[in-house]
Design a protein around this motif. Structure first.
Motif, PDB file in Angstrom:
ATOM      1  N   LEU A 184       0.883  -1.255  -0.248  1.00  0.00           N
ATOM      2  CA  LEU A 184       0.160  -0.173  -0.057  1.00  0.00           C
ATOM      3  C   LEU A 184       1.002   1.258  -0.079  1.00  0.00           C
ATOM      4  N   LYS A 185       0.360   2.183  -0.678  1.00  0.00           N
ATOM      5  CA  LYS A 185       1.232   3.587  -0.896  1.00  0.00           C
ATOM      6  C   LYS A 185       0.411   4.754  -0.086  1.00  0.00           C
ATOM      7  N   ASN A 186      -0.808   4.730  -0.373  1.00  0.00           N
ATOM      8  CA  ASN A 186      -1.339   5.821   0.545  1.00  0.00           C
ATOM      9  C   ASN A 186      -2.899   5.857   0.728  1.00  0.00           C
ATOM     10  N   LEU A 187      -3.513   6.307   1.371  1.00  0.00           N
ATOM     11  CA  LEU A 187      -4.896   6.607   1.701  1.00  0.00           C
ATOM     12  C   LEU A 187      -5.113   7.889   1.840  1.00  0.00           C
ATOM     13  N   SER A 188      -6.531   8.109   0.934  1.00  0.00           N
ATOM     14  CA  SER A 188      -6.815   9.618   0.972  1.00  0.00           C
ATOM     15  C   SER A 188      -8.389   9.573   1.078  1.00  0.00           C
ATOM     16  N   VAL A 189      -8.793  10.707   1.884  1.00  0.00           N
ATOM     17  CA  VAL A 189     -10.468  10.794   1.928  1.00  0.00           C
ATOM     18  C   VAL A 189     -10.562  12.273   1.689  1.00  0.00           C
ATOM     19  N   ASP A 190     -11.698  12.365   0.781  1.00  0.00           N
ATOM     20  CA  ASP A 190     -12.086  13.859   0.321  1.00  0.00           C
ATOM     21  C   ASP A 190     -13.651  13.961   0.853  1.00  0.00           C
ATOM     22  N   VAL A 191     -13.979  15.080   1.205  1.00  0.00           N
ATOM     23  CA  VAL A 191     -15.376  15.468   1.490  1.00  0.00           C
ATOM     24  C   VAL A 191     -15.905  16.207   0.518  1.00  0.00           C
ATOM     25  N   VAL A 192     -16.917  15.795  -0.274  1.00  0.00           N
ATOM     26  CA  VAL A 192     -17.365  16.699  -1.122  1.00  0.00           C
ATOM     27  C   VAL A 192     -18.617  17.081  -0.875  1.00  0.00           C
ATOM     28  N   GLN A 193     -19.022  18.378  -1.213  1.00  0.00           N
ATOM     29  CA  GLN A 193     -20.261  18.859  -0.797  1.00  0.00           C
ATOM     30  C   GLN A 193     -20.588  19.978  -1.932  1.00  0.00           C
ATOM     31  N   ASN A 194     -21.665  19.792  -2.510  1.00  0.00           N
ATOM     32  CA  ASN A 194     -22.328  20.789  -3.497  1.00  0.00           C
ATOM     33  C   ASN A 194     -21.203  20.844  -4.690  1.00  0.00           C
ATOM     34  N   GLY A 195     -20.788  19.870  -4.905  1.00  0.00           N
ATOM     35  CA  GLY A 195     -19.799  19.427  -6.061  1.00  0.00           C
ATOM     36  C   GLY A 195     -18.259  20.139  -5.795  1.00  0.00           C
ATOM     37  N   GLN A 196     -17.957  20.429  -4.650  1.00  0.00           N
ATOM     38  CA  GLN A 196     -16.729  21.074  -4.315  1.00  0.00           C
ATOM     39  C   GLN A 196     -16.277  20.080  -3.129  1.00  0.00           C
ATOM     40  N   VAL A 197     -14.695  19.890  -3.509  1.00  0.00           N
ATOM     41  CA  VAL A 197     -14.098  19.247  -2.326  1.00  0.00           C
ATOM     42  C   VAL A 197     -13.739  20.028  -1.483  1.00  0.00           C
ATOM     43  N   ILE A 198     -14.267  19.953   0.043  1.00  0.00           N
ATOM     44  CA  ILE A 198     -14.094  21.031   1.039  1.00  0.00           C
ATOM     45  C   ILE A 198     -13.077  20.496   2.003  1.00  0.00           C
ATOM     46  N   HIS A 199     -12.777  19.402   1.964  1.00  0.00           N
ATOM     47  CA  HIS A 199     -11.586  18.748   2.979  1.00  0.00           C
ATOM     48  C   HIS A 199     -11.138  17.701   2.297  1.00  0.00           C
ATOM     49  N   GLN A 200      -9.699  17.563   2.486  1.00  0.00           N
ATOM     50  CA  GLN A 200      -9.050  16.463   1.874  1.00  0.00           C
ATOM     51  C   GLN A 200      -7.975  16.033   3.246  1.00  0.00           C
ATOM     52  N   SER A 201      -7.865  14.615   3.485  1.00  0.00           N
ATOM     53  CA  SER A 201      -6.880  14.025   4.293  1.00  0.00           C
ATOM     54  C   SER A 201      -6.326  12.878   3.782  1.00  0.00           C
ATOM     55  N   VAL A 214     -13.520  19.355  12.759  1.00  0.00           N
ATOM     56  CA  VAL A 214     -12.232  19.377  11.666  1.00  0.00           C
ATOM     57  C   VAL A 214     -12.721  20.145  10.305  1.00  0.00           C
ATOM     58  N   ILE A 215     -13.826  20.315   9.965  1.00  0.00           N
ATOM     59  CA  ILE A 215     -14.106  20.663   8.827  1.00  0.00           C
ATOM     60  C   ILE A 215     -15.402  21.775   9.086  1.00  0.00           C
ATOM     61  N   PRO A 216     -14.879  23.146   9.321  1.00  0.00           N
ATOM     62  CA  PRO A 216     -15.608  24.204   9.716  1.00  0.00           C
ATOM     63  C   PRO A 216     -16.440  24.296   8.287  1.00  0.00           C
ATOM     64  N   GLU A 217     -16.050  23.943   7.131  1.00  0.00           N
ATOM     65  CA  GLU A 217     -16.873  24.567   5.874  1.00  0.00           C
ATOM     66  C   GLU A 217     -18.243  23.563   5.614  1.00  0.00           C
ATOM     67  N   LEU A 218     -18.127  22.477   6.564  1.00  0.00           N
ATOM     68  CA  LEU A 218     -19.349  21.482   6.371  1.00  0.00           C
ATOM     69  C   LEU A 218     -20.580  22.198   6.638  1.00  0.00           C
ATOM     70  N   LYS A 219     -21.536  21.842   5.668  1.00  0.00           N
ATOM     71  CA  LYS A 219     -22.863  22.581   6.146  1.00  0.00           C
ATOM     72  C   LYS A 219     -23.920  21.297   6.266  1.00  0.00           C
ATOM     73  N   GLU A 220     -25.049  21.663   6.886  1.00  0.00           N
ATOM     74  CA  GLU A 220     -26.137  20.701   6.844  1.00  0.00           C
ATOM     75  C   GLU A 220     -26.783  20.433   5.746  1.00  0.00           C
ATOM     76  N   GLY A 221     -27.074  19.290   5.314  1.00  0.00           N
ATOM     77  CA  GLY A 221     -27.957  18.868   4.285  1.00  0.00           C
ATOM     78  C   GLY A 221     -27.284  17.415   3.815  1.00  0.00           C
ATOM     79  N   ARG A 222     -26.613  17.312   2.659  1.00  0.00           N
ATOM     80  CA  ARG A 222     -25.815  16.114   2.519  1.00  0.00           C
ATOM     81  C   ARG A 222     -24.452  16.263   1.713  1.00  0.00           C
TER      82      ARG A 222
END
Length: 466
Positions: A68-85, A118-126
């Motif tokens: 294994l080389k790496n793992l990444s987690v992206d949080v996407v809301q309204n079509g935009q990546v708002i957080h990457q780990s 850890v993701i202040p940009e996260l909004k209620e919804g989906r």
């Protein structure tokens, strides 16, 4: 001379052909590795139901052929990546050139935070969680094999709302009551918390899942001053605790002393210990009757209690019973929560609490189901000997122990007063009788309440009426 030259030329030609063949095999191997799409597998240890303030993911990636080389987690809301780990994984000694050897499995587990803290940009919804895992293979032309999975989740920050609908809650220590309340949309778990004991709620009607009923108890060994609260959790992990009005009535339970050498005409230990030991091979023989008895009366009793809690998870999500629970006929030889001191050789050797009623009548008297339900256990059950456990729904179950024979099997639907077997003296019993226990979520409660039609009306049925 010409013959020698011909042989030499043929030898050179064969060598060239062999070299070209080997080269072709090597090139084919490289092409295969370069075009390989072998990728890691991604597994979520717990499937998330939503995102909230403190949400987290437990991600496991595995690869049986590559590092294994790496793992990444992206949080996407309204079509935009708002957080990457991202997590860079330290590889073992490189082996990508050894295409003939798989090597050990490469695996890692990552606990990654994805809540609003850890993701202040996260909004209620989906929002969508995108998880990507890469290995160090030559696949995709040296970019490594890659796998990806996405999860679409609701996002909630406000804790669930609880509206308490029932008003009178009077609980005897060792007894039960029922709370009725409503919960808001998105609530996935709710119930009453009493100390360390959590009693889950169930929908009053399938058509109205937001209206909940919750049987709860103050166990015989819970301090009456222990605070009870209604607890609700939603699919995003948000939790709310709500107070409600109730009054607990303390109760002093009976105490008794048993001289083991005088029970059953002086043959109690000889009668009960060897049969139980033979039925429970996981118990290690301690070398004497009294030591084996203490093993049965203590650790085995605790194991049986844990099994009853496990059986409570198999309850129906609705009441299967109706009306008053049947009190089987017979003389009461022991009551609920009797505290017992055991004497052997003139010394106190053990203390235990008897959590049920012992009812003695005629030998091998018919044992009847206390109410409608479904059999969730029928067989040998430790200290209870041959026993039957019947589920009556919403966490309520009844236990029938020490039976000489069983007339039902697991999965059978039974009716009130249906014969389910005959009384006996199997298990930890000095004579022929029935041990009867009522359990709520695996916790023994006082059967006297469930034998009382007025109590059932006031505490249960009246609260369910519109």
């Amino acid at each position: 001379m010409s013959k020698l030259r011909g042989k030499s030329e043929r030898g050179v030609g064969a060598a060239v052909v062999f070299f070209l063949f080997v080269l072709a095999v090597i090139l084919a191997g490289f092409v295969i590795k370069l075009s390989s799409r072998e990728a890691p597998t991604i597994l979520l240890q717990t499937q998330p139901k939503g995102l909230g303030r403190k949400s987290e993911l437990l991600v496991t990636a595995r690869d049986a052929k590559h590092n294994l080389k790496n793992l990444s987690v992206d949080v996407v809301q309204n079509g935009q990546v708002i957080h990457q780990s991202s997590l860079v994984i330290s590889a073992r000694p490189h082996r990508s050139w050894k295409f003939w050897s798989a090597g050990p499995v490469s695996a890692t587990t990552w606990n990654v935070l994805v809540g609003r803290e850890v993701i202040p940009e996260l909004k209620e919804g989906r929002a969508t969680i995108r998880i990507t895992a890469r290995n160090d293979s030559w696949g995709r032309f040296f970019r490594g094999g890659q796998s990806e999975t996405e999860i679409d989740l609701p996002v909630r920050f406000a804790p669930p709302q609880v509206e308490v609908m029932s008003t009178q809650h009077y609980i005897n220590q060792g007894g039960c009551d029922m709370a009725v309340f409503k919960v808001s949309l998105g609530t996935t778990e709710s119930g009453v918390q009493v100390g360390d004991n959590f009693f889950p709620s169930f929908p009053m009607k399938e058509s109205q899942p937001e209206t909940r009923i919750c049987l709860f108890a103050y166990a015989y060994n819970v301090d009456p001053s222990t605070v009870a609260r209604i607890v609700a959790r939603d699919d995003a992990g948000n939790e709310t605790k709500t107070s409600f009005s109730y009054k607990v009535f303390p109760k002093k339970f009976h105490s008794d002393t048993f001289e083991l050498e005088k029970l059953a005409g002086g043959h109690f230990l000889e009668n009960v210990v060897p049969p139980i030991m033979s039925q429970t091979p996981e118990l290690n023989d301690q070398g004497s009757l009294i030591k084996n008895f203490l093993l049965i009366n203590g650790p085995l009793r605790q194991q049986d209690a844990q099994k009853l809690v496990a059986l409570s998870q198999r309850t129906a999500p609705r009441f299967l019973w109706k009306g008053t629970f049947l009190r089987l006929p017979g003389k009461t030889e022991a009551s609920f929560a009797d505290y017992r001191t055991y004497i052997y050789g003139g010394q106190e050797v053990d203390h235990q609490t008897h959590l049920g009623f012992d009812l003695a009548g005629s030998e091998h008297m018919p044992v009847r189901a206390a109410n409608d339900g479904v059999v969730v256990y029928a067989g040998f059950f430790g200290i209870y000997g041959n026993a039957v456990v019947i589920d009556h729904g919403c966490g309520l179950q009844t236990l029938y122990g020490h039976m000489s024979s069983l007339g039902v099997k697991e999965g059978d639907a039974v009716k009130n007063e249906q014969e389910i077997g005959r009384s006996g003296q199997t298990g930890l019993a000095g004579g022929d009788h029935l041990h009867f226990t009522i359990l709520l979520d695996g916790i023994p409660v006082n059967p006297v309440e469930w034998w009382d039609p007025h109590w059932i009306h006031d505490r249960i049925t009246a609260k369910m009426q519109p």
